[in-house]
Write a protein that holds these residues in place. Structure first.
Motif, mmCIF file in Angstrom:
data_model
loop_
_atom_site.group_PDB
_atom_site.id
_atom_site.type_symbol
_atom_site.label_atom_id
_atom_site.label_comp_id
_atom_site.label_asym_id
_atom_site.label_seq_id
_atom_site.Cartn_x
_atom_site.Cartn_y
_atom_site.Cartn_z
ATOM 1 N N MET A 145 0.936 -1.082 0.093
ATOM 2 C CA MET A 145 -0.241 0.160 -0.007
ATOM 3 C C MET A 145 0.965 1.298 0.092
ATOM 4 O O MET A 145 0.602 2.083 -0.742
ATOM 5 N N ASN A 146 1.907 1.231 0.841
ATOM 6 C CA ASN A 146 2.800 2.317 0.945
ATOM 7 C C ASN A 146 3.558 2.773 -0.411
ATOM 8 O O ASN A 146 3.798 3.789 -0.850
ATOM 9 N N ALA A 147 3.894 1.756 -1.199
ATOM 10 C CA ALA A 147 4.832 1.498 -2.269
ATOM 11 C C ALA A 147 3.801 2.410 -3.214
ATOM 12 O O ALA A 147 4.106 3.271 -3.920
ATOM 13 N N ALA A 148 2.498 1.686 -3.266
ATOM 14 C CA ALA A 148 1.645 2.289 -4.408
ATOM 15 C C ALA A 148 1.228 3.819 -4.092
ATOM 16 O O ALA A 148 1.307 4.659 -5.176
ATOM 17 N N ALA A 149 1.063 4.156 -2.732
ATOM 18 C CA ALA A 149 0.724 5.580 -2.516
ATOM 19 C C ALA A 149 2.012 6.620 -2.778
ATOM 20 O O ALA A 149 1.769 7.421 -3.165
ATOM 21 N N LYS A 150 3.309 5.878 -2.710
ATOM 22 C CA LYS A 150 4.524 6.787 -2.665
ATOM 23 C C LYS A 150 4.430 7.115 -4.289
ATOM 24 O O LYS A 150 4.776 8.297 -4.640
ATOM 25 N N ALA A 151 4.157 6.179 -5.012
ATOM 26 C CA ALA A 151 3.911 6.343 -6.286
ATOM 27 C C ALA A 151 3.122 7.402 -6.879
ATOM 28 O O ALA A 151 3.288 8.228 -7.814
ATOM 29 N N VAL A 152 2.050 7.340 -6.202
ATOM 30 C CA VAL A 152 0.905 8.380 -6.587
ATOM 31 C C VAL A 152 1.275 9.717 -6.153
ATOM 32 O O VAL A 152 1.317 10.953 -6.968
#
Ligand code: ATP
Ligand code: ATP
Ligand code: MG
Ligand code: MG
Ligand code: MG
Ligand code: MG
Ligand code: MG
Length: 278
Positions: free
Chosen positions: A54-61
């Motif tokens: 979740m954190n990796a996806a959010a960082k990309a956003v």
């Protein structure tokens, strides 16, 4: 395509521009993740791989959308805050929400195998819903984020105790549920400590506090004097010139995006990072 007799249909589109000069929060939430947990064998109460993903996806956003000033994630949800001065997509709700949701989902799927190394992704594929809400004041915005962090705390204390009763205490789900009915926080702490020798305070910060994503300017620019000057610029409440706004945007897009597990209810977090809400 231009000027065809069909073009009038564009007139059926509804405008959905969000209120100007308000903080826009876009929250995404995993669809049917209760089932996803069962299908992919998430560890209970907290699967660290899933939270890291979740954190990796959010960082990309956040890296992809410089208008986002801060993100906050717990469980299968993430909130993204667009600055009140943001004019991305003319603030159209459907464009903002759909772009965040699809950017998040694409990155979640892309990074799955990095975190779930021995659990290949197949069907059902993870999907997310999304919504946008406007908050007119910094106080409202901070109360929103505090609400999510309190939720994180309450759910995590409950889930930690529930799963201790089941996994360590041999209770059935129903028995654990019954044992916890009507209990207060202090009671749950007591059950954890006296029955399972678990001190809730020593649980991982990510589980207790959730994850905060923001840009860390100070670590980006080693020239602290310049950073302080730029910080002053950012704190200036007056209308920024176009070129200054462009400069800020460029600087934001280059800053390092960090994920931390901090208290965002108290003032300290915000006092130490004045650029986030300025
Ligand atoms: P909906 O589609 O309505 O959101 P849902 O099943 O996703 O349905 P939520 O209220 O979003 O319902 O709850 C998410 C569920 O996923 C919770 O049960 C939560 O404990 C679980 N979950 C999410 N992330 C993790 C994780 N990292 N580890 C373990 N369980 C998790
Ligand atoms: P926006 O984010 O505003 O939608 P955009 O660059 O996606 O920006 P569109 O108006 O959606 O702008 O145009 C899509 C572009 O992609 C067009 O230039 C179109 O020719 C090109 N394109 C889309 N699909 C194909 C395809 N299958 N083969 C070649 N070009 C394509
Ligand atoms: Mg197109
Ligand atoms: Mg839900
Ligand atoms: Mg969900
Ligand atoms: Mg949820
Ligand atoms: Mg397009």
């Amino acid at each position: 395509m231009a000027n065809s007799k069909f073009e009038y249909v564009r007139g059926f589109e509804q405008t959905d521009a969000l209120l100007p000069n308000t903080w826009i929060v876009v929250r995404v939430d995993g669809r049917a993740f209760t089932k996803m947990c069962a299908v992919y064998g998430f560890e209970k109460p907290n699967d660290r791989r899933a939270l890291d993903l979740m954190n990796a996806a959010a960082k990309a956003v956040v890296a992809d959308l410089p208008d986002i000033t801060i993100g906050y994630g717990i469980s299968d949800e993430y909130s993204f805050v667009f600055h009140k001065s943001c004019n991305l997509f003319e603030r159209r709700a459907s464009k903002l929400v759909s772009t965040v949701v699809s950017t998040f989902t694409a990155n979640y799927v892309y990074s799955w195998s990095t975190y779930f190394t021995s659990t290949p992704l197949s069907f059902p594929l993870p999907t997310f819903d999304g919504r946008a809400v406007c908050y007119p004041s910094v106080q409202n915005l901070r109360d929103y984020l505090s609400w999510r962090q309190v939720d994180c705390h309450i759910n995590n204390l409950y889930n930690t105790t529930f799963w201790a009763l089941v996994q360590l205490g041999g209770a059935s789900n129903r028995e654990a549920e019954k044992a916890l009915a009507g209990t207060l926080s202090a009671d749950k702490n007591e059950i954890l400590f006296s029955r399972f020798h678990i001190n809730y305070n020593n649980e991982p910060e990510m589980f207790k506090k959730g994850s905060v994503i923001f840009r860390d300017y100070e670590l980006v620019d080693p020239d602290s004097h310049r950073v302080a000057e730029e910080m002053d610029d950012l704190a200036e409440p007056v209308q920024q010139s176009k070129s200054q706004a462009e400069k800020d945007k460029k600087r934001r897009s280059k800053a390092r995006v960090v994920v931390e597990h901090l208290d965002i209810i108290k003032d300290e977090f915000w006092d130490r990072r004045p650029w986030i809400l300025s």
